[in-house]
Write a protein that holds these residues in place. Structure first.
Motif, PDB file in Angstrom:
ATOM      1  N   LEU A   2      33.871   0.756 -65.808  1.00  0.00           N
ATOM      2  CA  LEU A   2      33.280   2.008 -66.278  1.00  0.00           C
ATOM      3  C   LEU A   2      31.765   1.909 -66.281  1.00  0.00           C
ATOM      4  N   ASP A  10      30.909   7.688 -67.302  1.00  0.00           N
ATOM      5  CA  ASP A  10      32.325   7.795 -67.646  1.00  0.00           C
ATOM      6  C   ASP A  10      32.517   7.976 -69.146  1.00  0.00           C
ATOM      7  N   ASP A  40      31.451  11.530 -70.458  1.00  0.00           N
ATOM      8  CA  ASP A  40      32.385  12.621 -70.188  1.00  0.00           C
ATOM      9  C   ASP A  40      33.339  12.782 -71.358  1.00  0.00           C
ATOM     10  N   PRO A  53      38.480   6.645 -71.604  1.00  0.00           N
ATOM     11  CA  PRO A  53      38.198   5.695 -70.531  1.00  0.00           C
ATOM     12  C   PRO A  53      39.353   5.483 -69.568  1.00  0.00           C
ATOM     13  N   ALA A  69      39.074   8.449 -67.147  1.00  0.00           N
ATOM     14  CA  ALA A  69      37.812   8.704 -66.482  1.00  0.00           C
ATOM     15  C   ALA A  69      37.793   8.068 -65.108  1.00  0.00           C
ATOM     16  N   SER A  70      36.940   8.569 -64.246  1.00  0.00           N
ATOM     17  CA  SER A  70      36.831   7.963 -62.925  1.00  0.00           C
ATOM     18  C   SER A  70      36.270   6.582 -63.045  1.00  0.00           C
ATOM     19  N   HIS A  83      34.061   4.547 -61.189  1.00  0.00           N
ATOM     20  CA  HIS A  83      32.653   4.267 -61.072  1.00  0.00           C
ATOM     21  C   HIS A  83      31.970   5.364 -60.266  1.00  0.00           C
ATOM     22  N   LYS A  84      30.951   5.963 -60.833  1.00  0.00           N
ATOM     23  CA  LYS A  84      30.347   7.143 -60.217  1.00  0.00           C
ATOM     24  C   LYS A  84      28.934   6.884 -59.740  1.00  0.00           C
TER      25      LYS A  84
END
Length: 329
Positions: free
Chosen positions: A310, A314, A317, A321, A324-325, A327-328
């Motif tokens: 994470l 993440d 948002d 966790p 959540a996506s 890794h952005k």
């Protein structure tokens, strides 16, 4: 800075062993008292309560045994140490609690369907149930006290099991009282059925949380926020990402990546990672280990296809966790 860790390594096992010995002695006395008084009074409910305390004696023996395992240092076969023995014991305990609850449920249904009630309840049986409530209350308080001191999920589970026993004994007391004074014998198995459902619900909840730990999941979002905040306190460090926090008994194992200046020497980068680790240990108590991977600034984008870890986005948002996506960056 490391005083708490030293307590965890050296004193924590002793506290767990002490709590186990208290539970062992107390449950042994209660089991003998309830079985003897149950036989004297002819009450199957009180005898059953005494048998349940015999199960608690076994649980206490397991606690004492586990305390000797978790204090062992890591070795070639267990490089992360032996702390997960406590988690395994907690899972076994959850099964024991569930089986006890299901057996109580079965007995209640049998009595309700066969209407095999007895109103000949002696005062001795009522006294035995009252003694059980008092004794279990004292034992539960002692387990919660030691659980808070050494942050032991196993002791907390044991204390919760004793709370279940208090409710069970209270149900027995209520049923016996109703059967003797109000001539409502059906209330005894009816109350016992409600107690059994509550006990099984607690066992399943405990099993769920233990499984989350074994699956290295379910970490609190607040913990990740503390991690990212601590990392950003160190000048020269940016973009903490691919963070993973897992629980090892009462402690935390942390992995993450950070970015530093691309032209920084290995020595300077090592100094920064030491500073980051110190900030993390100050922000999060009971850290077992911190593994930090260093990347040159702006390099984190190449991890977009990796499906673990994470970053701060993440956590910001409105998501858990787990959903959540990854890794952005």
């Amino acid at each position: 800075m490391y005083g708490m860790e030293e307590m965890n390594a050296d004193g924590r096992a002793r506290l767990i062993r002490t709590a186990g010995c208290i539970a062992l002695g107390g449950n042994l006395v209660l089991a003998l008292v309830k079985i003897i008084l149950g036989r004297l009074s002819g009450s199957l409910a009180v005898i059953g309560d005494g048998v349940d305390s015999c199960t608690d004696v076994g649980i206490a023996l397991m606690t004492v045994f586990i305390s000797g395992i978790i204090e062992r240092p890591g070795d070639a076969g267990h490089p992360w140490g032996h702390g997960r023995a406590e988690t395994t014991a907690t899972m076994i305990l959850s099964f024991i609690i569930f089986i006890a609850g299901s057996e109580l449920f079965r007995s209640s249904v049998t009595q309700l369907t066969t209407r095999n009630f007895s109103v000949q309840i002696s005062t001795t049986a009522i006294v035995a149930a009252a003694v059980s409530i008092i004794g279990k209350t004292l034992l539960a308080l002692s387990q919660f006290h030691f659980a808070a001191r050494c942050r032991s999920q196993m002791l907390r589970a044991n204390g919760q099991n004793m709370c279940n026993d208090i409710i069970t004994s209270a149900g027995v007391l209520l049923g016996l009282g109703a059967a003797r004074y109000f001539r409502l014998p059906a209330l005894d198995p009816a109350v016992a059925m409600g107690v059994s459902i509550w006990v099984m619900k607690n066992a399943l909840s405990l099993l769920w949380h233990t499984n989350q730990e074994l699956m290295d999941g379910g970490s609190d979002r607040k913990l990740y926020k503390k991690l990212f905040t601590a990392v950003m306190q160190v000048p020269g460090v940016s973009n903490p990402h691919k963070a993973r926090i897992r629980k090892l008994a009462s402690r935390w194992d942390i992995d993450l990546d950070i970015e530093v200046a691309a032209d920084m020497t290995v020595h300077a980068a090592h100094e920064l990672t030491d500073a980051v680790e110190q900030e993390i240990r100050r922000a999060i108590p009971d850290v077992y280990d911190v593994v930090i991977h260093v990347e040159p600034a702006g390099h984190g984008g190449h991890h977009r296809t990796e499906s673990y870890g994470l970053n701060a986005a993440d956590i910001d948002d409105d998501k858990h966790p787990d959903t959540a996506s990854a890794h952005k960056s």
